[in-house]
Design an enzyme around this catalytic site. Structure first.
Site, mmCIF file in Angstrom:
data_model
loop_
_atom_site.group_PDB
_atom_site.id
_atom_site.type_symbol
_atom_site.label_atom_id
_atom_site.label_comp_id
_atom_site.label_asym_id
_atom_site.label_seq_id
_atom_site.Cartn_x
_atom_site.Cartn_y
_atom_site.Cartn_z
ATOM 1 N N HIS A 37 0.855 -1.195 0.000
ATOM 2 C CA HIS A 37 0.000 0.000 0.000
ATOM 3 C C HIS A 37 0.878 1.228 0.000
ATOM 4 O O HIS A 37 1.851 1.297 0.744
ATOM 5 C CB HIS A 37 -0.898 0.026 1.240
ATOM 6 C CG HIS A 37 -1.732 1.270 1.306
ATOM 7 N ND1 HIS A 37 -2.894 1.421 0.582
ATOM 8 C CD2 HIS A 37 -1.547 2.445 1.959
ATOM 9 C CE1 HIS A 37 -3.395 2.624 0.797
ATOM 10 N NE2 HIS A 37 -2.598 3.263 1.632
ATOM 11 N N SER A 57 -7.851 3.419 9.118
ATOM 12 C CA SER A 57 -8.575 3.367 7.843
ATOM 13 C C SER A 57 -7.797 2.520 6.833
ATOM 14 O O SER A 57 -8.337 1.590 6.222
ATOM 15 C CB SER A 57 -8.777 4.793 7.331
ATOM 16 O OG SER A 57 -9.289 4.792 6.022
ATOM 17 N N LYS A 73 -8.648 -1.734 5.758
ATOM 18 C CA LYS A 73 -8.924 -2.152 4.387
ATOM 19 C C LYS A 73 -7.920 -3.204 3.922
ATOM 20 O O LYS A 73 -8.283 -4.161 3.236
ATOM 21 C CB LYS A 73 -8.877 -0.928 3.461
ATOM 22 C CG LYS A 73 -10.119 -0.067 3.631
ATOM 23 C CD LYS A 73 -10.131 1.120 2.701
ATOM 24 C CE LYS A 73 -9.167 2.192 3.170
ATOM 25 N NZ LYS A 73 -9.345 3.483 2.477
ATOM 26 N N ASP A 100 -15.488 1.980 7.238
ATOM 27 C CA ASP A 100 -14.493 2.945 6.774
ATOM 28 C C ASP A 100 -15.072 3.890 5.735
ATOM 29 O O ASP A 100 -14.786 5.085 5.758
ATOM 30 C CB ASP A 100 -13.266 2.238 6.197
ATOM 31 C CG ASP A 100 -12.227 3.262 5.750
ATOM 32 O OD1 ASP A 100 -11.696 3.954 6.633
ATOM 33 O OD2 ASP A 100 -12.002 3.398 4.542
ATOM 34 N N ARG A 136 -15.429 12.076 8.142
ATOM 35 C CA ARG A 136 -14.200 12.806 8.484
ATOM 36 C C ARG A 136 -13.934 13.905 7.465
ATOM 37 O O ARG A 136 -13.509 15.009 7.819
ATOM 38 C CB ARG A 136 -13.008 11.843 8.544
ATOM 39 C CG ARG A 136 -13.023 10.949 9.779
ATOM 40 C CD ARG A 136 -12.034 9.787 9.642
ATOM 41 N NE ARG A 136 -10.693 10.261 9.371
ATOM 42 C CZ ARG A 136 -9.758 9.559 8.707
ATOM 43 N NH1 ARG A 136 -10.046 8.346 8.254
ATOM 44 N NH2 ARG A 136 -8.572 10.066 8.513
#
Lengths: 434, 434
Positions: free
Chosen positions: B82, B183, B187, B161, B168
């Site tokens: 990621h 978050s 995921k 999320d 948010r």
């Protein structure tokens, strides 16, 4: 301007301009700033505060979210009193007539009880027929004629506060000095006052447990008043023990009538006259606190204060016979007595426990939708400093349902402490902030 | 448990238990905890933080708000990468095929671009026919067959999320380390991984401007991975200058294909191999970083990596001719060149300005609902360290609408700085956190 930008600024300890605050509150009132945005802002304000200018602007924006009263046709100086709430605090009910009898116009808008604290409107509704919802015209006419109105806040005043208060209640953002003080002051400033006296309580039965917190709240509210050109004085007063000897509704009206007729317990007299004297001086109707106290005493002793109360009750639809003969006021039939287990002096008579017990009996509300039973309540027979023997009466509880008595007794357990020596004497009024 | 009590606890810097956090997130997902309550909680978390245990529980609660994948039928070790996002960051596109060619299964779920950063899905959709929305069955079958899926997140994963992120975004609570890290990690953990490699970027074009903030975010996410028994390593990588020489969509696919065919710019090669080597070692398919790099090089040089990419494109409905002949990929017809005004060395080539310029051309989204033009973009011809003369080409902009070019040129103004000496050389990978 957009809401996220303002939230971010306050989150990062920045400062909002007056225009930005006005935009925020106006758009929140209209609904274009959402509840979730205002919840985030309220938490940011809770944790990061508002400076004096921001707070004055915030209060002003709330104030201008709805109608603002202006009793221009009433010549008398317009002064009100606000209390942060306590147990047995019926001061408004004798104070209003006494001060109005001295020439002050008091457009008093009061609230209802919630939790362990009582509400002036609930107490007044013990008098059969008494209406606390008045039209704007009725309100203005009564103020002009009697100098005193004892009513609830009308729906068109400070709508932002109603909306924000409900949101704060659901989001853990109630006990914030800036949010509390702007809520209180916006409602009071909407009454179109010349001056305001605040009774800021501290102790077990008060919203603020310590005098330091009460002082901060008082100083903040006095500052907001000054910023809005409304002369404001605050007294910091003790709320460790209930005020007076009656906690409930009809029984508190009876005690209020005693004060109006020149009697009543010392602590209640002390606080009523202390607040009333500040109101007369701020109104310009007395040159000093001493002179003011003298005039308040004359209003009571002459019967003029009681006369004002009778006229207000009559004006607001109440049956004056219940004021003339307070024994007619509702009283629950069943009686339970609490007696001392040992000899000595009462050192503690805990306001919070007693307030919760009265609520459990049905004199207060656990939730907003609960209904009040005007005839139940607690009569205190021993307060701090009083000498007791085993078996001396500490309190009588008037109740209607045995199950509620059980709950009340659980709540009141431990409210009295008895020691070998009397506690130090104290004055109800601890400090003055102006 | 009730929401207000939990908000108050976090507001007052207290600690929430794992059960309380699970209750909060589950009830927020269902809607019994309201948006305004979660907004107040998010601001309290933003300002008061979450400790390590709270954060692991928060991430776990988010993760379990929906389906959790489990590719038990796939024997290969499952590892993903990621990136926190940058400008010109197309690493996933060559990295996935290279690492999959070495025997790792990569169930990669990527996102779309917003603001100045691009998104892997948008880039892949430059290939005509390429589908990024797959059914769960398609996803699992492709992973088993090719070892790589390049798709969007399915709607049934981590619904908490999606809901919390939108909240948010509207309440000024995005840039919070605990909220960002939970978050991202919820995921990624929902993909059912054995291990995870994180590319945490810092610099002008990154979400985190400084290495200190990137280090904190990386350490936090590595800790969450460990708490959930997923081996996690993070590289802190520089994002002051775009990665590679292409910023856009179709042009970034072309550059990705160069990497898969053994070419491409040095910084992009460096980062792709650094991340890929960590993945192979975590997967247990290489004993050291050196060995892993060797295997990655073999996967490219043998053509196996490019072959994997062709199969993935074919599997996901893409027209492989566009991969075999990248000149077929869309390219906007109009060209604008930016040239140096003075001689010297490029010292700055600012990622943020260039990212914003690419967005203005139509390669990115200012708002979520904007559409992407795959054929516009920026090709950089001079990056830090390069020597230039007056008139040297710094960049070519492919554009479709002159008005958008105007906006892009305003954004890109000042992106290059030219000085008398070359800037110090730097490595893209600054630090490793495990």
């Amino acid at each position: 301007v957009n809401a996220v930008e303002l939230i971010e600024r306050k989150r990062d300890r920045g400062t909002l301009s007056g225009d930005e605050i006005a935009w925020l509150i106006a758009n929140y009132t209209e609904g274009t700033v959402t509840d979730y945005q205002m919840a985030a802002m309220a938490m940011a304000v809770f944790l990061n505060g508002l400076d004096d200018e921001e707070l004055a602007a915030w209060t002003g924006a709330m104030l201008h979210s709805g109608a603002v009263l202006n009793f221009a046709s009433v010549d008398a100086p317009k002064v009100d009193k606000h209390s942060t709430g306590g147990v047995g605090d019926k001061v408004s009910i004798p104070l209003g007539p006494i001060v109005a009898a001295c020439g002050v116009a008091i457009p008093m808008m009061s609230g209802r009880g919630l939790g362990h604290t009582g509400g002036t409107l609930d107490k007044l509704e013990s008098i059969p027929g008494f209406r606390t919802r008045l039209t704007p015209d009725e309100f203005a006419a009564e103020l002009a004629e009697t100098g005193l109105v004892l009513a609830g806040q009308s729906d068109d005043l400070v709508p932002a506060d109603r909306k924000l208060y409900a949101l704060r209640d659901a989001t853990g953002t109630v006990p914030s000095i800036p949010l509390i003080s702007s809520s209180i002051m916006s409602k009071k400033l909407a009454e179109g006052l010349n001056a305001l006296v605040l009774d800021v309580k501290f102790g077990s039965g008060a919203f603020m447990p310590t005098i330091e917190q009460a002082r901060t709240l008082a100083t903040t509210m006095v500052g907001i008043g000054a910023a809005h050109s409304v002369k404001t004085v605050a007294l910091l007063t003790r709320m460790d023990t209930p005020l007076g000897r009656e906690v409930g509704n009809a029984n508190e009206i009876r005690e209020s009538i005693e004060i109006l007729q020149g009697g009543g317990p010392d602590d209640l007299i002390e606080l009523t006259y202390a607040l009333g004297a500040e109101m007369l001086v701020l109104a310009g109707l007395a040159g000093s606190i001493e002179e003011a106290r003298k005039r308040l005493g004359e209003a009571v002793n002459s019967g003029r204060a009681f006369e004002v109360f009778l006229r207000v009750v009559a004006h607001q639809g109440g049956d004056v016979r219940y004021v003339q003969q307070p024994d007619l006021l509702p009283e629950a039939p069943a009686l339970h007595e609490i007696r001392a287990g040992s000899a000595g002096y009462v050192t503690v008579c805990d306001a919070r426990r007693i307030g919760i017990a009265a609520m459990r009996l049905g004199a207060g509300r656990e939730r907003k939708e609960d209904t009040i039973d005007p005839g139940v309540g607690i009569s205190l027979r021993a307060k701090p400093g009083d000498a007791v023997e085993p078996g001396s009466l500490l309190a009588s509880l008037r109740y209607r349902h045995p199950a509620r008595l059980e709950e009340a007794l659980r709540a009141i357990d431990g409210a009295w402490e008895i020691g070998p020596t009397p506690p130090p004497a104290f004055a109800v009024v601890a400090e003055r902030v102006d």
